[in-house]
Scaffold this motif. Structure first.
Motif: not given
Length: 410
Positions: A112, A114-116, A282-283, A286, A289, A295, A297
């Motif tokens: 998963r 999570c990137k800006t 991961s949430d 998320a 971002i 989000a 996966s």
């Protein structure tokens, strides 16, 4: 060369619209595939007593790659009440079809990212020194063990004699729960195996090495959950020392991690955790971002079967809107992960580049990006529909394809 076949599983609620729009984008970007639709979700639970029909399993066994939209899950009693009349009181018990897929195909590796996105109005900001507003760049990839732990499905209410005898063999159970009537007990297990834990740890370290991340963080709770979390960190130490000495190994507790992720999210690279804690962290990332609309996966097995899905739910309250308002980017990003998995990295790069441009320009924004409440009138107030967001991405793809010579003649 024949086209690939992708098993398209719309599922419930908004799953269909985000999947359909994503397939439009994939086609516009030049990805050639046949899509075969498979049945999964609440409709099939209600009609057949099975939200994951065998025919869908057969399709995935044959074609190996799946794109999944979203599902609706409800508590046991609610699920039973919605069965068609002829199926009620016949012993059918609902279980999540996506969890069922993970268990059946041993989709134990879940990734998963999570990137800006630069310019996303939903990006996390904080107050720095002298009150200066800072917007840290988040670039975190969570590796979640997908088939074991609390989601393994080994549970009981009112445990039978065999199970109860096993429980009472543990002195802490006797001390803390020995006087609780058996019919008042509900028990869930948290099972970690050495093989499953080693696989997710190795996958996390390999990803960190391949993508130049400097650290891997084990995010568990070994100071309290000593056997399972403790085993994960011990194995991580062995794997890091023997195979990945150039990558730093960090250790955080899940509760502290949830505090620190808003303090210094830019410090973290690859994070690895068991099923429940991986879901939680991961949430959390998320949210930094832009939320679940961004989000994505991937989940994959050792046998080459892989399913790609956004981590958001089916959002049934939005599913019946005359015009869909939901953000499709999480589904689009999940499809890009599929493209990377298939080796179509140039197509995925182009799609991500265009999505980044759309977000940075800010001319087309879904209701969440405009920080509106999710109501049917947001379109009239200037928010883009799901289709308009997809159209904008496709328009930019066509412009770029034309300028770079990617357009194909009809």
């Amino acid at each position: 060369m024949s086209k690939r076949t992708i098993v398209a599983m719309p599922g419930d609620g908004i799953g269909r619209v985000v999947l359909d729009e994503t397939i439009r984008i994939l086609t516009a970007a030049g990805f050639e595939a046949n899509y075969v639709e498979a049945d999964i979700g609440w409709e099939f639970w209600c009609k057949e007593g099975n939200p994951l029909p065998k025919r869908t399993i057969d399709l995935l066994e044959k074609h190996k790659i799946g794109l999944f939209g979203a599902i609706t899950s409800k508590p046991k009693d609610d699920a039973a009440s919605e069965l068609t009349p002829e199926l009620k009181n016949k012993g059918y018990v609902y279980s999540s079809p996506i969890v069922g897929l993970r268990q059946y195909f041993k989709l134990d590796i879940c990734i998963r990212p999570c990137k800006t996105y630069k310019g996303n109005p939903l990006n996390f900001i904080r107050r720095g020194k002298e009150g200066k507003i800072e917007e840290p760049i988040v670039d975190v990839v969570i590796f979640r063990q997908n088939t074991e732990g609390l989601y393994g499905g080994v549970e009981w209410s009112n445990p039978d004699n065999t199970v109860y005898a096993a429980l009472t063999s543990h002195p802490k159970f006797v001390k803390n729960f020995g006087d609780v009537p058996r019919d008042e007990l509900s028990i869930s297990t948290r099972i970690f195996t050495k093989n499953g834990t080693s696989r997710i740890l190795t996958a996390a370290f390999e990803y960190a090495r391949k993508n130049s991340y400097k650290s891997v963080t084990v995010c568990e709770k070994p100071n309290v959950i000593r056997e399972t979390s403790g085993m994960m960190f011990k194995l991580a130490q062995e794997i890091q020392r023997k195979q990945f000495p150039e990558i730093e190994l960090w250790n955080t507790n899940i509760d502290a991690q949830m505090m620190w992720l808003t303090k210094n999210p830019e410090y973290y690279g690859v994070i690895v955790a068991g099923n429940m804690f991986g879901d939680i962290v991961s949430d959390g990332f998320a949210g930094l971002i832009g939320g679940l609309g961004f989000a994505c996966s991937a989940q994959m097995s050792e046998d080459g079967i892989a399913v790609f899905e956004p981590t958001h739910g089916s959002a049934p309250k939005y599913a019946d809107f005359k015009t869909s308002i939901v953000n499709p980017i999480a589904m689009v990003e999940s499809a890009c992960m599929m493209l990377d998995y298939l080796g179509e990295t140039e197509i995925s790069r182009r799609i991500r580049e265009v999505v980044a441009e759309v977000i940075l320009e800010g001319k087309v924004q879904t209701y969440d990006m405009k920080k509106m409440s999710g109501k049917p009138d947001v379109i009239q107030k200037g928010a883009a529909s799901t289709y308009q967001m997809a159209d904008e991405i496709i328009a930019k793809l066509k412009t770029k394809h034309s300028s770079y010579g990617y357009e194909k003649s009809c």
